[in-house]
Write a protein that holds these residues in place. Sequence first.
Motif, PDB file in Angstrom:
ATOM      1  N   PRO A 127     -48.606   6.961  14.598  1.00 58.62           N
ATOM      2  CA  PRO A 127     -47.949   7.698  13.456  1.00 58.62           C
ATOM      3  C   PRO A 127     -46.555   8.206  13.835  1.00 58.62           C
ATOM      4  CG  PRO A 127     -49.759   9.223  14.557  1.00 58.62           C
ATOM      5  CD  PRO A 127     -49.761   7.875  15.294  1.00 58.62           C
ATOM      6  N   GLN A 128     -45.878   8.709  12.638  1.00 57.07           N
ATOM      7  CA  GLN A 128     -44.464   9.018  12.987  1.00 57.07           C
ATOM      8  C   GLN A 128     -44.749  10.376  13.671  1.00 57.07           C
ATOM      9  OE1 GLN A 128     -42.861   9.417   8.879  1.00 57.07           O
ATOM     10  NE2 GLN A 128     -41.483   7.779   9.503  1.00 57.07           N
ATOM     11  N   ASP A 129     -43.705  11.146  14.482  1.00 57.06           N
ATOM     12  CA  ASP A 129     -43.764  12.145  15.122  1.00 57.06           C
ATOM     13  C   ASP A 129     -42.725  12.998  14.589  1.00 57.06           C
ATOM     14  OD1 ASP A 129     -41.823  11.226  16.363  1.00 57.06           O
ATOM     15  OD2 ASP A 129     -42.534  10.930  18.247  1.00 57.06           O
ATOM     16  N   GLU A 130     -42.385  14.315  15.355  1.00 50.10           N
ATOM     17  CA  GLU A 130     -41.529  14.986  14.928  1.00 50.10           C
ATOM     18  C   GLU A 130     -40.032  14.371  14.995  1.00 50.10           C
ATOM     19  OE1 GLU A 130     -40.672  18.430  17.282  1.00 50.10           O
ATOM     20  OE2 GLU A 130     -41.538  17.570  19.070  1.00 50.10           O
ATOM     21  N   LEU A 131     -39.924  13.431  15.908  1.00 47.39           N
ATOM     22  CA  LEU A 131     -38.469  12.732  16.195  1.00 47.39           C
ATOM     23  C   LEU A 131     -38.111  11.961  14.810  1.00 47.39           C
ATOM     24  CD1 LEU A 131     -36.522  12.984  18.326  1.00 47.39           C
ATOM     25  CD2 LEU A 131     -36.802  10.613  18.798  1.00 47.39           C
ATOM     26  N   ASP A 132     -39.411  11.162  14.279  1.00 46.95           N
ATOM     27  CA  ASP A 132     -38.965  10.406  13.312  1.00 46.95           C
ATOM     28  C   ASP A 132     -38.748  11.324  11.987  1.00 46.95           C
ATOM     29  OD1 ASP A 132     -39.482   7.714  14.689  1.00 46.95           O
ATOM     30  OD2 ASP A 132     -41.640   8.466  15.106  1.00 46.95           O
ATOM     31  N   LEU A 133     -39.524  12.295  11.687  1.00 45.66           N
ATOM     32  CA  LEU A 133     -39.581  13.168  10.674  1.00 45.66           C
ATOM     33  C   LEU A 133     -38.438  14.133  10.515  1.00 45.66           C
ATOM     34  CD1 LEU A 133     -43.431  14.170  10.710  1.00 45.66           C
ATOM     35  CD2 LEU A 133     -42.090  12.482   9.263  1.00 45.66           C
ATOM     36  N   ASP A 134     -37.987  14.545  11.715  1.00 48.13           N
ATOM     37  CA  ASP A 134     -37.001  15.564  11.765  1.00 48.13           C
ATOM     38  C   ASP A 134     -35.538  15.261  12.470  1.00 48.13           C
ATOM     39  OD1 ASP A 134     -38.724  17.242  10.376  1.00 48.13           O
ATOM     40  OD2 ASP A 134     -39.650  18.232  12.379  1.00 48.13           O
ATOM     41  N   PHE A 135     -35.391  14.213  13.067  1.00 43.86           N
ATOM     42  CA  PHE A 135     -34.371  13.832  13.713  1.00 43.86           C
ATOM     43  C   PHE A 135     -33.836  12.548  13.341  1.00 43.86           C
ATOM     44  CE2 PHE A 135     -36.728  17.029  15.911  1.00 43.86           C
ATOM     45  CZ  PHE A 135     -35.562  17.840  16.498  1.00 43.86           C
ATOM     46  N   PRO A 136     -33.301  12.350  12.310  1.00 42.59           N
ATOM     47  CA  PRO A 136     -32.739  10.970  11.751  1.00 42.59           C
ATOM     48  C   PRO A 136     -31.930  10.227  12.761  1.00 42.59           C
ATOM     49  CG  PRO A 136     -31.788  12.727  10.431  1.00 42.59           C
ATOM     50  CD  PRO A 136     -32.895  13.355  11.320  1.00 42.59           C
ATOM     51  N   VAL A 137     -31.028  10.919  13.427  1.00 39.24           N
ATOM     52  CA  VAL A 137     -29.942   9.999  14.206  1.00 39.24           C
ATOM     53  C   VAL A 137     -30.512   9.820  15.553  1.00 39.24           C
ATOM     54  CG1 VAL A 137     -27.671  10.505  15.419  1.00 39.24           C
ATOM     55  CG2 VAL A 137     -27.859  11.605  13.661  1.00 39.24           C
ATOM     56  N   LEU A 138     -31.468  10.631  16.390  1.00 45.54           N
ATOM     57  CA  LEU A 138     -32.135  10.279  17.326  1.00 45.54           C
ATOM     58  C   LEU A 138     -32.974   9.073  17.154  1.00 45.54           C
ATOM     59  CD1 LEU A 138     -32.412  13.583  19.153  1.00 45.54           C
ATOM     60  CD2 LEU A 138     -30.793  11.874  19.615  1.00 45.54           C
ATOM     61  N   SER A 139     -33.733   9.229  16.034  1.00 46.77           N
ATOM     62  CA  SER A 139     -34.669   8.291  16.021  1.00 46.77           C
ATOM     63  C   SER A 139     -34.308   6.778  15.153  1.00 46.77           C
ATOM     64  CB  SER A 139     -35.745   8.804  15.007  1.00 46.77           C
ATOM     65  OG  SER A 139     -35.258   9.306  13.694  1.00 46.77           O
ATOM     66  N   ALA A 140     -32.860   6.661  14.685  1.00 43.55           N
ATOM     67  CA  ALA A 140     -32.556   5.837  14.163  1.00 43.55           C
ATOM     68  C   ALA A 140     -32.586   4.267  14.915  1.00 43.55           C
ATOM     69  CB  ALA A 140     -31.039   5.865  13.736  1.00 43.55           C
ATOM     70  N   PRO A 141     -32.456   3.198  14.502  1.00 45.00           N
ATOM     71  CA  PRO A 141     -32.526   1.881  15.439  1.00 45.00           C
ATOM     72  C   PRO A 141     -31.277   2.083  15.992  1.00 45.00           C
ATOM     73  CG  PRO A 141     -33.327   1.378  13.249  1.00 45.00           C
ATOM     74  CD  PRO A 141     -32.866   2.695  13.166  1.00 45.00           C
ATOM     75  N   GLY A 142     -31.213   1.546  17.335  1.00 44.81           N
ATOM     76  CA  GLY A 142     -30.073   1.275  18.219  1.00 44.81           C
ATOM     77  C   GLY A 142     -30.288   0.478  19.405  1.00 44.81           C
ATOM     78  N   PRO A 143     -29.535   0.551  20.409  1.00 46.95           N
ATOM     79  CA  PRO A 143     -29.578  -0.601  21.383  1.00 46.95           C
ATOM     80  C   PRO A 143     -30.974  -0.633  22.110  1.00 46.95           C
ATOM     81  CG  PRO A 143     -27.361   0.726  21.448  1.00 46.95           C
ATOM     82  CD  PRO A 143     -28.448   1.503  20.728  1.00 46.95           C
ATOM     83  N   HIS A 144     -31.319  -1.743  22.532  1.00 43.87           N
ATOM     84  CA  HIS A 144     -32.798  -1.659  23.368  1.00 43.87           C
ATOM     85  C   HIS A 144     -32.565  -2.871  24.152  1.00 43.87           C
ATOM     86  CE1 HIS A 144     -32.674  -3.878  19.279  1.00 43.87           C
ATOM     87  NE2 HIS A 144     -33.434  -4.798  19.775  1.00 43.87           N
ATOM     88  N   ASP A 145     -31.906  -3.085  25.007  1.00 40.80           N
ATOM     89  CA  ASP A 145     -31.553  -3.858  26.212  1.00 40.80           C
ATOM     90  C   ASP A 145     -32.643  -3.564  27.243  1.00 40.80           C
ATOM     91  OD1 ASP A 145     -29.770  -5.384  24.742  1.00 40.80           O
ATOM     92  OD2 ASP A 145     -28.191  -3.922  25.627  1.00 40.80           O
ATOM     93  N   GLY A 146     -32.784  -4.541  28.346  1.00 43.73           N
ATOM     94  CA  GLY A 146     -33.565  -3.994  29.366  1.00 43.73           C
ATOM     95  C   GLY A 146     -34.927  -4.269  29.327  1.00 43.73           C
ATOM     96  N   ASP A 147     -35.863  -3.815  30.297  1.00 43.14           N
ATOM     97  CA  ASP A 147     -37.098  -4.065  30.382  1.00 43.14           C
ATOM     98  C   ASP A 147     -37.955  -3.217  29.448  1.00 43.14           C
ATOM     99  OD1 ASP A 147     -36.642  -5.967  32.546  1.00 43.14           O
ATOM    100  OD2 ASP A 147     -36.554  -4.502  33.766  1.00 43.14           O
ATOM    101  N   SER A 148     -37.685  -2.042  29.212  1.00 38.45           N
ATOM    102  CA  SER A 148     -38.459  -1.143  28.138  1.00 38.45           C
ATOM    103  C   SER A 148     -38.939  -1.732  26.952  1.00 38.45           C
ATOM    104  CB  SER A 148     -37.620   0.079  28.046  1.00 38.45           C
ATOM    105  OG  SER A 148     -37.278   0.753  29.444  1.00 38.45           O
ATOM    106  N   PHE A 149     -37.923  -2.405  26.267  1.00 37.93           N
ATOM    107  CA  PHE A 149     -38.198  -2.915  25.168  1.00 37.93           C
ATOM    108  C   PHE A 149     -39.346  -4.035  25.106  1.00 37.93           C
ATOM    109  CE2 PHE A 149     -37.934  -5.828  21.283  1.00 37.93           C
ATOM    110  CZ  PHE A 149     -37.832  -4.733  20.174  1.00 37.93           C
TER     111      PHE A 149
END
Length: 400
Positions: free
Chosen positions: A99-121
């Motif tokens: 489910p959504q957490d505090e980052l998704d609910l309260d921090f729109p800039v930090l939780s917005a889609p962004g770069p996702h290169d590398g092994d993590s994704f």
Amino acid sequence: MTSPDAPSLLDRDHGLDASSECYPDVVRSVFLAPWAARRSEEPDQPTQLAARTVVALNEVARWANDGQSADPTACAWLAYLRWALSNGACLPADAPVPPQDELDLDFPVLSAPGPHDGDSFQALATGRLGEVARPVLPLAESPEVLARTAPYGLIPNIGWKSLIILALDSAAITHGSPEAQTAAAALALVVHAAARARATGGTLHEVVRETARVASEITRPAPRTHELLALCADPEALAPLWTEPGALASRLGRGDTATEALALGLAALLAVEDSGAAKATGSTNSARNITGDDVAGAARALMAEHGVREGAAHDVAVVVAAARWGLAAAAPADDTDGTAAAASNRNAGDHAVAAPSPPHTPAPGVTATAPQDGKGEEGSAAARAELHALADRWNGLWRP
């Protein structure tokens, strides 16, 4: 080993004191460090993943404050899955849907889609939890795992024995390489030791030496990481590598790995320290008070800025300098010139560090956090504000 008279920067069973005066600024500085390395309009992958780590650990703190326990690794996995989903990952049907957490609910800039290169994704998109004994991507060793593991070094009241376990398990969620896992845990140890050195006046050489000593206790088979940590901990072996063209790159190798990025970032910081003056004696005439921006900017000037490894090494340099000295951007809103951080440094008995100018390297002249051409200033300011708010939540949960 640290001299008998020196305070231990890494203790097996005792950790950071969250009630200390400098702890809130250490937290803010380390949280802002990946962002401060670039100040881009949109937070990059290291900044976003580090923020996800913070939210996961805050969730653990909330459970603990309610008298219940939570699995830190599971919390981190769910937080990282949320990041992968926000970036378009299609999880298998049998994968958990967090489910959504505090980052998704309260921090729109930090939780917005962004770069996702590398092994993590790639690892997270499988929907499986990577473990030390059962890796998802056994060979994954890309360096984006470093910045996201750094916040573990800020958890108060735990010694290096517990810190290593938490950091290894978190890194293993996506990265199966023992070398990458060990490098990530080592950065958490460096952050922890640097934060303690801020209170005691310890040097970066002492921080790295203690880290190399404790990292040798990690039982994962990571000979390359141990070798490069030992190299960084040896000033006599490290010094010639900055004065001979190409020597450091040759010794490190050419792979874009977490191990090499960690070593490059630490080596650059140590070169800056080696170029500095003697210990400050408290007199304004004997030494210049420095900031993490000074040290990180000088370290970054020693490294090329054209590769994945170098970018991650810049993150390492800024994160560690932030833990040790603080960053101006991390000062509270009513102290934007960094006066409080500078006062904290003076009280800690800092060592003066001058910007180095070794042969065949550019003279440092730009701080690590300078925006370029004013681009993205509005978005950058929003990211900074959200990181400050995230740090406030951490300090509210983890401080007594």
